[in-house]
Design a protein around this motif. Structure first.
Motif, PDB file in Angstrom:
ATOM      1  N   SER A  34       0.854  -1.195   0.000  1.00  0.00           N
ATOM      2  CA  SER A  34       0.000   0.000   0.000  1.00  0.00           C
ATOM      3  C   SER A  34       0.886   1.240   0.000  1.00  0.00           C
ATOM      4  CB  SER A  34      -0.917   0.024   1.226  1.00  0.00           C
ATOM      5  OG  SER A  34      -0.155   0.092   2.423  1.00  0.00           O
ATOM      6  N   ASN A  36       0.283   5.663   0.474  1.00  0.00           N
ATOM      7  CA  ASN A  36      -0.498   6.891   0.552  1.00  0.00           C
ATOM      8  C   ASN A  36       0.464   8.059   0.420  1.00  0.00           C
ATOM      9  OD1 ASN A  36      -3.078   5.689   1.139  1.00  0.00           O
ATOM     10  ND2 ASN A  36      -2.264   5.223   3.169  1.00  0.00           N
ATOM     11  N   LYS A  37       0.077   9.022  -0.426  1.00  0.00           N
ATOM     12  CA  LYS A  37       0.917  10.199  -0.648  1.00  0.00           C
ATOM     13  C   LYS A  37       0.190  11.442  -0.165  1.00  0.00           C
ATOM     14  CE  LYS A  37       3.387   8.402  -4.640  1.00  0.00           C
ATOM     15  NZ  LYS A  37       3.811   8.697  -6.021  1.00  0.00           N
ATOM     16  N   TYR A  38       0.996  12.463   0.158  1.00  0.00           N
ATOM     17  CA  TYR A  38       0.416  13.743   0.533  1.00  0.00           C
ATOM     18  C   TYR A  38      -0.178  14.414  -0.696  1.00  0.00           C
ATOM     19  CZ  TYR A  38       2.809  13.455   5.036  1.00  0.00           C
ATOM     20  OH  TYR A  38       3.227  13.062   6.277  1.00  0.00           O
TER      21      TYR A  38
END
Length: 134
Positions: A34, A36-38
């Motif tokens: 997985s 998640n990016k800003y």
């Protein structure tokens, strides 16, 4: 209730995704679990890694890009230890990981295994590469 797991966490000040992709390229059994990016709203730079989980050779790791500057990076006292299947794998990994980094112990026979090398990679992560006795 979440089952407890302990994962190695690698914190970068930029470059987490590049480091993760480099490690994934070195091992056949590797995948991103997985990521998640800003976004534009932050608080980290847009597109930087908030948190990612990846698996290499059955082991899960986490990484992120810290948007805060810290007075530390990685220390060689925390290292990733890899038992290699044969001499060719040991030399290939050593050469790939030392490029742009540095040798802490060059490939050699140190008495505790057939052959061993210790490097810091280009991202500052420390790797011990071992060819164990059969």
């Amino acid at each position: 209730m979440v089952e407890q797991q302990i994962k190695t966490f690698l914190m970068f000040e930029g470059g987490a995704e590049k480091a993760m992709n480099f490690y994934l390229s070195l091992f056949d059994d590797a995948e991103v679990v997985s990521m998640n990016k800003y976004g534009a709203e932050g608080p980290g730079p847009e597109g930087s890694v908030m948190v990612a989980v990846f698996r290499v050779a059955g082991q899960q790791f986490m990484c992120s890009d810290s948007f805060q500057h810290h007075g530390f990076t990685f220390t060689p006292s925390m290292s990733l230890f890899v038992d290699c299947a044969d001499e060719a794998e040991l030399e290939w990994l050593y050469n790939a990981l030392v490029e742009g980094g540095g040798a802490l112990m060059p490939l050699g026979e140190y008495g505790f295994s057939k052959r061993f090398g210790w490097v810091n990679d280009r991202f500052g992560v420390s790797w011990q590469l071992n060819l164990p006795y059969a």
